[in-house]
Design an enzyme around this catalytic site. Structure first.
Site, PDB file in Angstrom:
ATOM      1  N   ASN A 113      -7.817  37.151  20.352  1.00 52.82           N
ATOM      2  CA  ASN A 113      -6.664  38.035  20.152  1.00 52.82           C
ATOM      3  C   ASN A 113      -7.088  39.411  19.596  1.00 52.82           C
ATOM      4  O   ASN A 113      -8.257  39.762  19.624  1.00 52.82           O
ATOM      5  CB  ASN A 113      -5.591  37.366  19.292  1.00 52.82           C
ATOM      6  CG  ASN A 113      -4.186  37.701  19.793  1.00 52.82           C
ATOM      7  OD1 ASN A 113      -3.852  38.858  19.965  1.00 52.82           O
ATOM      8  ND2 ASN A 113      -3.402  36.669  20.044  1.00 52.82           N
ATOM      9  N   ARG A 114      -6.113  40.155  19.093  1.00 44.75           N
ATOM     10  CA  ARG A 114      -6.335  41.579  18.824  1.00 44.75           C
ATOM     11  C   ARG A 114      -6.691  41.886  17.375  1.00 44.75           C
ATOM     12  O   ARG A 114      -6.198  41.229  16.463  1.00 44.75           O
ATOM     13  CB  ARG A 114      -5.072  42.361  19.205  1.00 44.75           C
ATOM     14  CG  ARG A 114      -4.796  42.327  20.681  1.00 44.75           C
ATOM     15  CD  ARG A 114      -3.463  42.957  21.065  1.00 44.75           C
ATOM     16  NE  ARG A 114      -3.306  42.926  22.514  1.00 44.75           N
ATOM     17  CZ  ARG A 114      -2.979  41.825  23.208  1.00 44.75           C
ATOM     18  NH1 ARG A 114      -2.738  40.690  22.595  1.00 44.75           N
ATOM     19  NH2 ARG A 114      -2.886  41.874  24.527  1.00 44.75           N
ATOM     20  N   HIS A 139     -10.191  39.858  22.118  1.00 43.00           N
ATOM     21  CA  HIS A 139     -10.996  38.716  22.581  1.00 43.00           C
ATOM     22  C   HIS A 139     -12.510  38.900  22.469  1.00 43.00           C
ATOM     23  O   HIS A 139     -13.263  38.561  23.380  1.00 43.00           O
ATOM     24  CB  HIS A 139     -10.631  38.383  24.039  1.00 43.00           C
ATOM     25  CG  HIS A 139      -9.239  37.830  24.203  1.00 43.00           C
ATOM     26  ND1 HIS A 139      -8.551  37.202  23.200  1.00 43.00           N
ATOM     27  CD2 HIS A 139      -8.400  37.814  25.288  1.00 43.00           C
ATOM     28  CE1 HIS A 139      -7.361  36.814  23.653  1.00 43.00           C
ATOM     29  NE2 HIS A 139      -7.234  37.178  24.899  1.00 43.00           N
ATOM     30  N   HIS A 213      -8.853  29.919  26.616  1.00 44.12           N
ATOM     31  CA  HIS A 213      -7.964  30.784  27.396  1.00 44.12           C
ATOM     32  C   HIS A 213      -7.737  30.299  28.823  1.00 44.12           C
ATOM     33  O   HIS A 213      -7.671  31.120  29.751  1.00 44.12           O
ATOM     34  CB  HIS A 213      -8.531  32.204  27.391  1.00 44.12           C
ATOM     35  CG  HIS A 213      -7.514  33.286  27.538  1.00 44.12           C
ATOM     36  ND1 HIS A 213      -6.779  33.492  28.691  1.00 44.12           N
ATOM     37  CD2 HIS A 213      -7.093  34.238  26.675  1.00 44.12           C
ATOM     38  CE1 HIS A 213      -5.982  34.525  28.524  1.00 44.12           C
ATOM     39  NE2 HIS A 213      -6.148  34.997  27.307  1.00 44.12           N
ATOM     40  N   SER A 214      -7.590  28.981  29.032  1.00 45.10           N
ATOM     41  CA  SER A 214      -7.206  28.534  30.382  1.00 45.10           C
ATOM     42  C   SER A 214      -5.793  28.988  30.695  1.00 45.10           C
ATOM     43  O   SER A 214      -4.921  29.003  29.825  1.00 45.10           O
ATOM     44  CB  SER A 214      -7.265  27.008  30.490  1.00 45.10           C
ATOM     45  OG  SER A 214      -8.570  26.589  30.817  1.00 45.10           O
ATOM     46  N   TYR A 215      -5.598  29.380  31.946  1.00 39.95           N
ATOM     47  CA  TYR A 215      -4.250  29.624  32.465  1.00 39.95           C
ATOM     48  C   TYR A 215      -3.830  28.340  33.156  1.00 39.95           C
ATOM     49  O   TYR A 215      -4.548  27.841  34.027  1.00 39.95           O
ATOM     50  CB  TYR A 215      -4.259  30.732  33.513  1.00 39.95           C
ATOM     51  CG  TYR A 215      -4.461  32.132  33.004  1.00 39.95           C
ATOM     52  CD1 TYR A 215      -5.680  32.543  32.476  1.00 39.95           C
ATOM     53  CD2 TYR A 215      -3.437  33.075  33.095  1.00 39.95           C
ATOM     54  CE1 TYR A 215      -5.875  33.840  32.046  1.00 39.95           C
ATOM     55  CE2 TYR A 215      -3.627  34.388  32.665  1.00 39.95           C
ATOM     56  CZ  TYR A 215      -4.843  34.758  32.142  1.00 39.95           C
ATOM     57  OH  TYR A 215      -5.034  36.046  31.710  1.00 39.95           O
ATOM     58  N   ASP A 283       4.126  36.916  24.851  1.00 34.88           N
ATOM     59  CA  ASP A 283       2.710  37.167  24.563  1.00 34.88           C
ATOM     60  C   ASP A 283       2.623  37.304  23.042  1.00 34.88           C
ATOM     61  O   ASP A 283       2.275  38.351  22.513  1.00 34.88           O
ATOM     62  CB  ASP A 283       2.244  38.444  25.279  1.00 34.88           C
ATOM     63  CG  ASP A 283       0.720  38.574  25.293  1.00 34.88           C
ATOM     64  OD1 ASP A 283       0.051  37.754  24.644  1.00 34.88           O
ATOM     65  OD2 ASP A 283       0.212  39.497  25.957  1.00 34.88           O
ATOM     66  N   GLN A 320      -0.857  31.268  20.353  1.00 37.39           N
ATOM     67  CA  GLN A 320      -0.475  32.380  21.217  1.00 37.39           C
ATOM     68  C   GLN A 320       0.005  31.784  22.536  1.00 37.39           C
ATOM     69  O   GLN A 320      -0.760  31.109  23.229  1.00 37.39           O
ATOM     70  CB  GLN A 320      -1.673  33.312  21.465  1.00 37.39           C
ATOM     71  CG  GLN A 320      -1.353  34.556  22.284  1.00 37.39           C
ATOM     72  CD  GLN A 320      -0.785  35.709  21.455  1.00 37.39           C
ATOM     73  OE1 GLN A 320      -0.739  35.639  20.221  1.00 37.39           O
ATOM     74  NE2 GLN A 320      -0.355  36.783  22.101  1.00 37.39           N
ATOM     75  N   GLU A 348      -2.926  29.281  23.459  1.00 34.47           N
ATOM     76  CA  GLU A 348      -4.184  29.556  22.749  1.00 34.47           C
ATOM     77  C   GLU A 348      -4.018  29.259  21.254  1.00 34.47           C
ATOM     78  O   GLU A 348      -3.521  30.097  20.518  1.00 34.47           O
ATOM     79  CB  GLU A 348      -4.558  31.031  22.944  1.00 34.47           C
ATOM     80  CG  GLU A 348      -4.574  31.496  24.381  1.00 34.47           C
ATOM     81  CD  GLU A 348      -4.430  33.018  24.516  1.00 34.47           C
ATOM     82  OE1 GLU A 348      -5.187  33.753  23.869  1.00 34.47           O
ATOM     83  OE2 GLU A 348      -3.542  33.468  25.258  1.00 34.47           O
TER      84      GLU A 348
HETATM   85  C1  GLA Z   1      -4.243  37.173  25.759  1.00 34.75           C
HETATM   86  C2  GLA Z   1      -3.435  38.319  25.307  1.00 34.75           C
HETATM   87  C3  GLA Z   1      -2.695  38.887  26.437  1.00 34.75           C
HETATM   88  C4  GLA Z   1      -3.600  39.248  27.568  1.00 34.75           C
HETATM   89  C5  GLA Z   1      -4.408  38.087  27.976  1.00 34.75           C
HETATM   90  C6  GLA Z   1      -5.421  38.470  29.012  1.00 34.75           C
HETATM   91  O1  GLA Z   1      -3.476  36.074  26.004  1.00 34.75           O
HETATM   92  O2  GLA Z   1      -2.580  38.001  24.240  1.00 34.75           O
HETATM   93  O3  GLA Z   1      -2.018  40.028  26.016  1.00 34.75           O
HETATM   94  O4  GLA Z   1      -4.466  40.257  27.144  1.00 34.75           O
HETATM   95  O5  GLA Z   1      -5.062  37.533  26.860  1.00 34.75           O
HETATM   96  O6  GLA Z   1      -4.895  39.223  30.035  1.00 34.75           O
END
Ligand code: GLA
Length: 384
Positions: A113-114, A139, A213-215, A283, A320, A348
């Site tokens: 995250n940020r 990340h 970070h799997s989608y 998000d 997240q 996440e």
């Molecule tokens: C995380 C962030 C999102 C985005 C994804 C990757 O989940 O919170 O904002 O940046 O990664 O695209």
């Protein structure tokens, strides 16, 4: 020359001599607890060969993991009719991951995250990180743990096939202090859970926040708006327009962030809500109702079409939930699927975003002598 991976036994029987070669590394416990096979998956930009490891349990579930980035490349679990299908987004080939991936299946670190403006202060000293997401660091930096080669070891265990990945992140790497030694263990349990165990130690005070970070798309096609989500969280951390938490822990009651009873992702995502606008959808970080450090339920997701259910369990305090708002069809994934807006979602488990700059959030500081641990489980079942 085929690479050899040694079996490490955590059992008392003498298995350490059972070093197995080539593509057919079958567990000494094959009859009981599944198997691990591996095959070449290409080369990184600097020519390092990497492998794709397939962990298979006795029920036929499979997960493919690459030791570049610790990427989960596929995850196949049954639907309500017993049909196995891949529930993750990603690519067929390594070169596509190298070219452009929005963290598909990635192991994220040092800081998931940020971090606001890519800056934080620790012990009175300011550290500067690469800014790679608007004005913020995201990340782990330009070359985070999702873009490094991990040292793989196939392990035997009592619970199922396991892959251990090790990486040593040097002091100063991506701007973070301290040499960080990280071990990640992926296992596939007999009850169809992908289990991820992280462990890290440092030789200087530093910050750590590892996540996965799997989608996911439990239907294996289309968008995820009809998936029903339950999040056991009374509060979430609202953000500013750059997705940095304001510091507030805001009650979810009466907002589109209340997932305490199962609700379709699409039910409220289009509402006229400032937080939804900032995220372009969901998000955000939810503050999960459980003691930190205790393994507990973080999320339950149900896809009515396939009948698949995914539970997320973790020892972390936050989750997240990202609804794939940045997917725009330009990433052409497995089997030629162009991943469009909200074709996948991420769950996440982690510490809260920007924790190094938020004194009221649980601490992400790791000191020499301490051991960072984080367990994440993605557990699959079906509803008839
Ligand atoms: C995380 C962030 C999102 C985005 C994804 C990757 O989940 O919170 O904002 O940046 O990664 O695209």
């Amino acid at each position: 020359m085929k690479k050899k991976y040694q079996w490490l036994s955590i059992l008392s029987v003498g298995l350490s001599a059972a070093a197995l070669a080539g593509c057919t590394s079958v567990s000494p416990f094959a009859a009981q607890k599944g198997q691990v096979t591996h095959q070449p998956f290409g080369h990184t930009q600097d020519g390092t060969a990497v492998e794709l490891f397939t962990l298979r349990n006795n029920n036929g579930a499979e997960v493919g993991i690459c030791n570049y980035g610790g990427l989960v490349v596929f995850l196949k679990v049954p639907d309500r009719n017993g049909q196995f299908g891949d529930v993750t987004l990603g690519y067929d080939k390594l070169e596509d991951y190298l070219k452009d991936s929005p963290y598909f299946g990635a192991l994220i670190g040092r800081y998931g995250n940020r971090i606001a403006k890519g800056k934080f202060t620790l012990n009175g000293r300011q550290y500067t990180l690469a800014v790679n997401n608007g004005p913020n660091a995201l990340h782990g930096g330009l070359k985070g743990f999702d873009k490094v080669v991990w040292q793989p070891t196939i392990r035997a265990s009592l619970t199922g096939p396991e892959l251990e990945l090790n990486y040593v992140s040097k002091d100063g790497e991506e701007g973070y202090p301290g040499t960080l030694r990280v071990t990640t263990i992926y296992s596939l349990t007999e009850d169809n859970a992908l289990k991820i165990q992280y462990k890290a130690t440092t030789d200087q005070d530093t910050v750590v926040n590892l996540t996965h970070h799997s989608y996911f798309n439990l239907a294996g096609k289309g968008d995820i708006l009809s998936h029903e989500v339950m999040l056991p969280a009374d509060k979430f951390t609202p953000v500013d327009s750059t997705l940095i938490p304001t510091g507030e822990l805001r009650p979810v009651a009466g907002t589109p962030f209340d997932f305490r009873t199962p609700t379709a992702i699409g039910a409220r995502i289009g509402q006229d809500d400032e937080q939804l606008k900032f995220g372009g959808g969901y998000d955000h970080n939810w503050v999960i109702n459980k003691p930190m450090g205790e393994l507990g339920l973080m999320a339950r997701v149900y896809d009515p079409a396939s009948g698949r259910v995914m539970e997320v369990w973790s020892t972390e305090p936050g989750l997240q939930f990202y609804s794939g708002n940045f997917l725009d069809g330009k990433n052409i994934g497995k089997g030629g699927w162009a991943y469009k807006f909200r074709n996948g979602f991420c769950m996440e488990p982690q510490h809260f975003p920007d924790s190094p700059n938020q004194p009221n959030f649980p601490s992400v500081v790791l000191k020499p002598g301490q051991v960072y641990r984080n367990t994440i489980l993605y557990k699959f079942s079906v509803r008839k």
